[in-house]
Design an enzyme around this catalytic site. Structure first.
Site, PDB file in Angstrom:
ATOM      1  N   ASP A 114     -23.195 -30.537   8.790  1.00 11.62           N
ATOM      2  CA  ASP A 114     -24.641 -30.595   9.044  1.00 11.62           C
ATOM      3  C   ASP A 114     -25.053 -31.791   9.901  1.00 11.62           C
ATOM      4  OD1 ASP A 114     -24.833 -28.356   7.402  1.00 11.62           O
ATOM      5  OD2 ASP A 114     -25.053 -29.592   5.606  1.00 11.62           O
ATOM      6  N   LYS A 124     -24.313 -30.066  14.870  1.00 12.16           N
ATOM      7  CA  LYS A 124     -23.365 -29.435  15.815  1.00 12.16           C
ATOM      8  C   LYS A 124     -24.021 -28.302  16.589  1.00 12.16           C
ATOM      9  CE  LYS A 124     -20.711 -28.539  12.299  1.00 12.16           C
ATOM     10  NZ  LYS A 124     -21.358 -29.331  11.227  1.00 12.16           N
ATOM     11  N   GLY A 125     -24.856 -27.509  15.868  1.00 15.18           N
ATOM     12  CA  GLY A 125     -25.506 -26.360  16.510  1.00 15.18           C
ATOM     13  C   GLY A 125     -26.352 -26.808  17.685  1.00 15.18           C
ATOM     14  N   LYS A 126     -27.130 -27.843  17.459  1.00 14.78           N
ATOM     15  CA  LYS A 126     -28.007 -28.358  18.516  1.00 14.78           C
ATOM     16  C   LYS A 126     -27.193 -28.841  19.728  1.00 14.78           C
ATOM     17  CE  LYS A 126     -30.892 -32.214  19.677  1.00 14.78           C
ATOM     18  NZ  LYS A 126     -32.324 -32.401  19.750  1.00 14.78           N
ATOM     19  N   GLY A 132     -24.025 -23.365   8.662  1.00 13.17           N
ATOM     20  CA  GLY A 132     -25.425 -23.085   9.009  1.00 13.17           C
ATOM     21  C   GLY A 132     -25.773 -24.000  10.169  1.00 13.17           C
ATOM     22  N   HIS A 133     -25.862 -23.463  11.358  1.00 11.29           N
ATOM     23  CA  HIS A 133     -26.076 -24.267  12.562  1.00 11.29           C
ATOM     24  C   HIS A 133     -27.461 -23.976  13.114  1.00 11.29           C
ATOM     25  CE1 HIS A 133     -21.433 -24.557  13.203  1.00 11.29           C
ATOM     26  NE2 HIS A 133     -21.838 -25.114  12.084  1.00 11.29           N
ATOM     27  N   THR A 158     -20.229 -22.918  -1.076  1.00 18.22           N
ATOM     28  CA  THR A 158     -21.407 -22.165  -0.633  1.00 18.22           C
ATOM     29  C   THR A 158     -21.442 -20.781  -1.277  1.00 18.22           C
ATOM     30  OG1 THR A 158     -20.208 -21.305   1.255  1.00 18.22           O
ATOM     31  CG2 THR A 158     -21.438 -23.346   1.609  1.00 18.22           C
ATOM     32  N   GLN A 207     -18.426 -27.029   9.711  1.00 14.25           N
ATOM     33  CA  GLN A 207     -18.213 -28.062   8.687  1.00 14.25           C
ATOM     34  C   GLN A 207     -17.964 -29.419   9.367  1.00 14.25           C
ATOM     35  OE1 GLN A 207     -16.227 -24.853   8.076  1.00 14.25           O
ATOM     36  NE2 GLN A 207     -18.259 -24.320   7.392  1.00 14.25           N
ATOM     37  N   GLY A 265     -29.665 -23.704   0.936  1.00 12.70           N
ATOM     38  CA  GLY A 265     -30.953 -24.255   0.505  1.00 12.70           C
ATOM     39  C   GLY A 265     -30.822 -25.384  -0.505  1.00 12.70           C
ATOM     40  N   ARG A 292     -29.451 -31.924   0.305  1.00 11.55           N
ATOM     41  CA  ARG A 292     -28.275 -32.702   0.704  1.00 11.55           C
ATOM     42  C   ARG A 292     -28.376 -34.109   0.130  1.00 11.55           C
ATOM     43  NH1 ARG A 292     -29.296 -30.757   6.820  1.00 11.55           N
ATOM     44  NH2 ARG A 292     -28.331 -28.715   6.707  1.00 11.55           N
ATOM     45  N   ASP A 336     -34.467 -40.445  14.873  1.00 10.91           N
ATOM     46  CA  ASP A 336     -35.906 -40.468  14.562  1.00 10.91           C
ATOM     47  C   ASP A 336     -36.159 -40.587  13.051  1.00 10.91           C
ATOM     48  OD1 ASP A 336     -34.647 -37.854  14.785  1.00 10.91           O
ATOM     49  OD2 ASP A 336     -36.574 -36.997  14.174  1.00 10.91           O
ATOM     50  N   ALA A 389     -29.755 -38.110  19.867  1.00  8.09           N
ATOM     51  CA  ALA A 389     -30.843 -37.154  19.657  1.00  8.09           C
ATOM     52  C   ALA A 389     -31.900 -37.775  18.766  1.00  8.09           C
ATOM     53  CB  ALA A 389     -30.304 -35.878  19.016  1.00  8.09           C
ATOM     54  N   GLY A 418     -34.790 -35.737  17.742  1.00  6.97           N
ATOM     55  CA  GLY A 418     -35.653 -34.649  17.262  1.00  6.97           C
ATOM     56  C   GLY A 418     -34.853 -33.364  17.299  1.00  6.97           C
TER      57      GLY A 418
HETATM   58  P1  GDP Z   1     -24.950 -28.310  11.863  1.00  8.83           P
HETATM   59  O1  GDP Z   1     -24.459 -27.530  10.712  1.00  8.83           O
HETATM   60  O2  GDP Z   1     -24.065 -29.462  12.199  1.00  8.83           O
HETATM   61  O3  GDP Z   1     -25.256 -27.480  13.079  1.00  8.83           O
HETATM   62  O4  GDP Z   1     -26.341 -28.963  11.409  1.00  8.83           O
HETATM   63  P2  GDP Z   1     -27.513 -28.230  10.567  1.00  8.83           P
HETATM   64  O5  GDP Z   1     -28.227 -27.309  11.445  1.00  8.83           O
HETATM   65  O6  GDP Z   1     -26.974 -27.710   9.288  1.00  8.83           O
HETATM   66  O7  GDP Z   1     -28.377 -29.475  10.163  1.00  8.83           O
HETATM   67  C1  GDP Z   1     -28.891 -30.357  11.114  1.00  8.83           C
HETATM   68  C2  GDP Z   1     -30.418 -30.366  10.952  1.00  8.83           C
HETATM   69  O8  GDP Z   1     -30.959 -31.443  11.684  1.00  8.83           O
HETATM   70  C3  GDP Z   1     -31.081 -29.123  11.530  1.00  8.83           C
HETATM   71  O9  GDP Z   1     -32.222 -28.844  10.779  1.00  8.83           O
HETATM   72  C4  GDP Z   1     -31.448 -29.543  12.946  1.00  8.83           C
HETATM   73  O10 GDP Z   1     -32.560 -28.817  13.459  1.00  8.83           O
HETATM   74  C5  GDP Z   1     -31.813 -30.972  12.723  1.00  8.83           C
HETATM   75  N1  GDP Z   1     -31.603 -31.897  13.840  1.00  8.83           N
HETATM   76  C6  GDP Z   1     -30.562 -31.972  14.723  1.00  8.83           C
HETATM   77  N2  GDP Z   1     -30.682 -33.072  15.497  1.00  8.83           N
HETATM   78  C7  GDP Z   1     -31.825 -33.691  15.102  1.00  8.83           C
HETATM   79  C8  GDP Z   1     -32.479 -34.893  15.483  1.00  8.83           C
HETATM   80  O11 GDP Z   1     -32.030 -35.644  16.348  1.00  8.83           O
HETATM   81  N3  GDP Z   1     -33.624 -35.217  14.811  1.00  8.83           N
HETATM   82  C9  GDP Z   1     -34.162 -34.423  13.834  1.00  8.83           C
HETATM   83  N4  GDP Z   1     -35.285 -34.802  13.230  1.00  8.83           N
HETATM   84  N5  GDP Z   1     -33.563 -33.297  13.450  1.00  8.83           N
HETATM   85  C10 GDP Z   1     -32.402 -32.941  14.062  1.00  8.83           C
HETATM   86  P1  IMO Z   2     -21.863 -26.650   8.695  1.00  6.38           P
HETATM   87  O1  IMO Z   2     -20.981 -25.953   9.718  1.00  6.38           O
HETATM   88  C1  IMO Z   2     -22.055 -28.799   4.919  1.00  6.38           C
HETATM   89  C2  IMO Z   2     -19.192 -27.605   1.833  1.00  6.38           C
HETATM   90  C3  IMO Z   2     -19.771 -26.989   0.564  1.00  6.38           C
HETATM   91  C4  IMO Z   2     -18.741 -27.462  -0.445  1.00  6.38           C
HETATM   92  C5  IMO Z   2     -17.436 -27.369   0.335  1.00  6.38           C
HETATM   93  C6  IMO Z   2     -16.644 -26.092   0.088  1.00  6.38           C
HETATM   94  O2  IMO Z   2     -23.237 -26.152   8.646  1.00  6.38           O
HETATM   95  O3  IMO Z   2     -21.735 -28.132   8.853  1.00  6.38           O
HETATM   96  P2  IMO Z   2     -16.944 -23.574   0.920  1.00  6.38           P
HETATM   97  O4  IMO Z   2     -18.044 -22.584   0.684  1.00  6.38           O
HETATM   98  O5  IMO Z   2     -16.685 -23.845   2.353  1.00  6.38           O
HETATM   99  O6  IMO Z   2     -15.688 -23.225   0.184  1.00  6.38           O
HETATM  100  O7  IMO Z   2     -17.488 -24.952   0.244  1.00  6.38           O
HETATM  101  O8  IMO Z   2     -17.791 -27.445   1.708  1.00  6.38           O
HETATM  102  N1  IMO Z   2     -19.607 -26.933   3.086  1.00  6.38           N
HETATM  103  C7  IMO Z   2     -20.497 -27.444   3.943  1.00  6.38           C
HETATM  104  N2  IMO Z   2     -21.260 -28.558   3.860  1.00  6.38           N
HETATM  105  N3  IMO Z   2     -22.106 -28.025   6.022  1.00  6.38           N
HETATM  106  C8  IMO Z   2     -21.321 -26.939   6.131  1.00  6.38           C
HETATM  107  O9  IMO Z   2     -21.216 -26.235   7.289  1.00  6.38           O
HETATM  108  C9  IMO Z   2     -20.510 -26.565   5.046  1.00  6.38           C
HETATM  109  N4  IMO Z   2     -19.659 -25.545   4.804  1.00  6.38           N
HETATM  110  C10 IMO Z   2     -19.116 -25.794   3.617  1.00  6.38           C
HETATM  111  O10 IMO Z   2     -21.049 -27.491   0.301  1.00  6.38           O
HETATM  112  O11 IMO Z   2     -18.966 -28.811  -0.746  1.00  6.38           O
HETATM  113 MG    MG Z   3     -25.100 -26.908   8.823  1.00 11.46          MG
END
Ligand code: GDP
Ligand code: IMO
Ligand code: MG
Length: 422
Positions: free
Chosen positions: A13, A16-18, A40-41, A128, A223, A301, A304, A332, A407, A409
Site C-alpha cells: 500500500d 504502487k498503483g499511482k 488493491g492499487h 485478505t 504487496q 477495508g 492500516r 502531504d 508525491a 496527493g
Molecule cells: P498500492 O497498493 O501500493 O497501490 O497503494 P494503495 O492504493 O493500496 O494505497 C495507497 C493510498 O494512498 C491510495 O489511497 C492512494 O490514492 C493514496 N496515495 C498515493 N500517493 C499519495 C500521496 O502522495 N498523497 C496522498 N494523500 N495519497 C496518496
Molecule cells: P498491495 O498490492 C498490504 C497482507 C495481508 C496479510 C498478509 C497475507 O495493495 O500493496 P494474503 O491474503 O496475501 O495471504 O495475506 O499480506 N497483504 C497486503 N497488505 N497491501 C497488499 O497489497 C497486501 N496483500 C496482502 O494483510 O498481512
Molecule cells: Mg494496496
C-alpha cells in the site's frame, strides 16, 4: 530505458498503483508477475477513483498492453467482475489485456481453506481471505489448475480431482464447513473460462517478442518487499515473491536486465494484518496519521497500522531488490503534524543495527529516532520548504539511492519527477 520495475518497499500500500499509472504513460506493456486480488492499487485521475486488484495499473492508458503473467494467482470470477467495472472507465479489449494461460487459478476450495484457517485463532496471519496462500500451496505441490485448464472440461475434472479427497477430509472433519462438489466447481469454472477465453494467451512469448522489438516494459509489483515469502517478515507475509526476483520467475524474462527498479515507499510506514512493526505508533499521533492518510485497506477495508518511516527496513528493501531509486509518497500527510521523526537505526540486544537483516528479531528491535522540525508545505508551489528539504535529504543520504519521484496527493498530477526516467 526499456525495462523498469515498480516494487513496494515496505509492507504494501505504498502507492504502487499511482506510480505505475504515471509511468505507464510512456510504457508499452505493464506486467503483473505475482500475487492476486489480495492487492488493491488505487489510481485517481481528475477526481475519479479506480481501484485495481489483479488487472495491471497501466489499464487506464489505452495504448498500453496490460499483462497478467504466469506467476499470478487468478480468481476468474473476481477477474471478470473487475474487468466489467474497469470497462466503464477505460477501453479494455482482448487486444490490450492479456492473461497468461499458465497463471494459477484460485478456486472456491482455496478461499474456504484460507477463511477456515484464519478463523482458527491465535496463530492467524491476518490474510485478505482471498485464497492466495492455499492457491500457491497447490501450485508448489503440483496440484493446481492453470488458466488454460478452464477452457477444457476434461482437464478441469482431472486436475480438480487431484488432492480433492484430502481437502474434503479437512472441510468435513477438521473445519466442519460445507464445500462445493467437484462437479459444481467444474461447471462454475468452465463457465467463467468461456467468458474470459479471449483474453488468455501465451504471455511468455508476448513478453519475449516485445523485448526483441525494443518495446518498453514496466513490471508492477504487488504487496511489498517485507511481505515476500522468502525475504519478508515470515510467517507474517504473503505467499509470493514480491521482490524484484519474482519478475524473473513470474513473467518470463530470466536474467533480463532491469534498468530501473523503483522502490515505492510512503513517507511513513503502514502495515495491515499481523506481524512485527518496530516504528508502530499506538498513540494519538498514530491515529491522526491513520485518519489523515485515510489508511484503510483498499481490498479489505481494514484500518492500516501506522508508524514513522523506518530506514533500516528500507535499507534491507534496497538490498533485497537492488532498488535503484525511491518513489516517496504521501508527503502531504506528514505536513503540519505536531512532531516528525524518522527511525535511523535499531537497538537490538544493546547493539546498534542499521539494516533490518533477516537475522534480526524485529519484535525486539528498539527503534532509534531522529527528530525533525515538522514541515508545513501545502505543495501549491514548486519550491519545497527548507524543513521538507531537510527531511527528504536525510532519507536520501541514509539510503544511498536517489528519490526519483515524490508525491504529495493521490491524483495523477500530484507528483514531482526528480530524475529523468525515460
Ligand atoms: P498500492 O497498493 O501500493 O497501490 O497503494 P494503495 O492504493 O493500496 O494505497 C495507497 C493510498 O494512498 C491510495 O489511497 C492512494 O490514492 C493514496 N496515495 C498515493 N500517493 C499519495 C500521496 O502522495 N498523497 C496522498 N494523500 N495519497 C496518496
Ligand atoms: P498491495 O498490492 C498490504 C497482507 C495481508 C496479510 C498478509 C497475507 O495493495 O500493496 P494474503 O491474503 O496475501 O495471504 O495475506 O499480506 N497483504 C497486503 N497488505 N497491501 C497488499 O497489497 C497486501 N496483500 C496482502 O494483510 O498481512
Ligand atoms: Mg494496496
Amino acid at each position: 530505458m526499456q525495462t523498469m520495475a515498480i516494487i513496494g518497499a515496505q509492507w504494501g500500500d505504498e502507492g504502487k498503483g499511482k506510480i505505475t499509472d504515471l509511468l505507464a504513460e510512456k510504457s508499452d506493456l505493464v506486467i503483473r508477475y505475482q500475487g492476486g486480488h489480495n492487492a488493491g492499487h488505487t489510481i485517481w485521475v481528475n477526481g475519479q477513483k479506480t481501484v485495481l486488484h489483479v488487472i495491471p495499473s497501466g489499464v487506464l492508458h489505452p495504448h498500453c498492453t496490460s499483462v497478467i503473467g504466469h506467476g499470478v494467482v487468478l480468481e476468474p470470477e473476481n477477474f471478470l467482475n473487475e474487468l466489467k467495472k474497469i470497462k466503464t472507465v477505460a477501453k479494455v479489449t482482448p487486444e490490450n489485456l492479456k492473461v497468461s494461460a499458465t497463471a494459477t487459478v484460485i478456486t472456491q476450495y482455496h478461499k474456504l481453506l484460507d477463511a477456515a484457517r484464519e478463523a482458527q485463532g491465535p496463530e492467524k496471519i491476518g490474510t485478505t481471505g482471498k485464497g492466495i496462500g492455499p492457491a500457491y500451496e497447490d501450485k508448489i505441490s503440483r496440484r493446481a489448475i492453470k488458466v488454460k485448464d478452464l477452457l477444457d472440461k476434461d482437464s478441469l475434472i482431472r486436475r480438480l480431482g487431484v488432492g480433492h479427497s484430502e481437502k474434503a477430509i479437512l472441510f468435513k472433519n477438521l473445519y466442519q464447513i460445507d464445500f462445493p462438489s467437484i462437479e459444481e466447481e467444474v461447471e462454475r469454472l468452465y463457465k467463467l473460462g468461456q467468458e474470459m477465453k479471449d483474453y488468455v494467451c501465451d504471455t511468455f512469448s508476448l513478453i519475449d517478442e516485445s523485448l526483441a522489438k525494443g518495446k518498453r516494459l514496466l513490471y508492477e509489483g504487488a504487496q511489498g518487499i517485507l511481505l515476500d515469502i522468502d525475504y519478508g517478515t515470515y510467517p507474517y507475509v504473503t505467499s509470493s515473491s514480491t521482490t524484484a526476483s519474482g519478475i524473473f520467475t513470474g513473467a518470463g524474462i530470466p536474467n533480463h536486465k532491469l534498468e530501473e527498479v523503483i522502490g515505492v515507499a510512503k513517507a511513513y510506514t503502514t502495515r495491515v494484518g499481523e506481524g512485527p512493526f518496530p516504528t508502530e505508533l499506538f498513540d494519538e499521533l498514530g491515529a491522526l496519521i491513520q485518519t489523515k492518510g485515510n489508511e484503510v485497506g483498499a481490498t479489505t477495508g481494514r484500518k492500516r497500522r501506522c508508524g514513522w518511516l523506518d530506514i533500516p527496513l528500507l535499507r534491507y528493501a534496497i538490498k533485497s531488490s537492488q532498488l535503484t531509486s525511491i518513489a516517496l509518497t504521501k508527503l502531504d500527510i506528514l505536513s503540519n503534524l505536531p512532531e516528525l521523526k524518522i527511525c535511523y537505526a535499531y537497538e537490538v540486544n544493546g547493539q546498534k543495527v542499521d539494516c533490518a537483516y533477516p537475522g534480526i528479531n524485529l519484535q525486539h528491535a528498539k527503534p532509534l529516532f531522529k527528530d525533525f522540525t515538522p514541515f508545513k508545505d501545502d505543495f501549491s508551489e514548486s519550491k519545497i520548504s527548507n524543513d521538507l528539504n531537510t527531511y527528504m535529504s536525510f532519507i536520501q543520504d541514509s539510503l544511498g539511492i536517489p528519490v526519483s519521484i515524490y508525491a504529495y496527493g493521490p491524483d495523477r498530477n500530484q507528483v514531482v519527477f526528480k530524475k529523468n526516467l525515460f
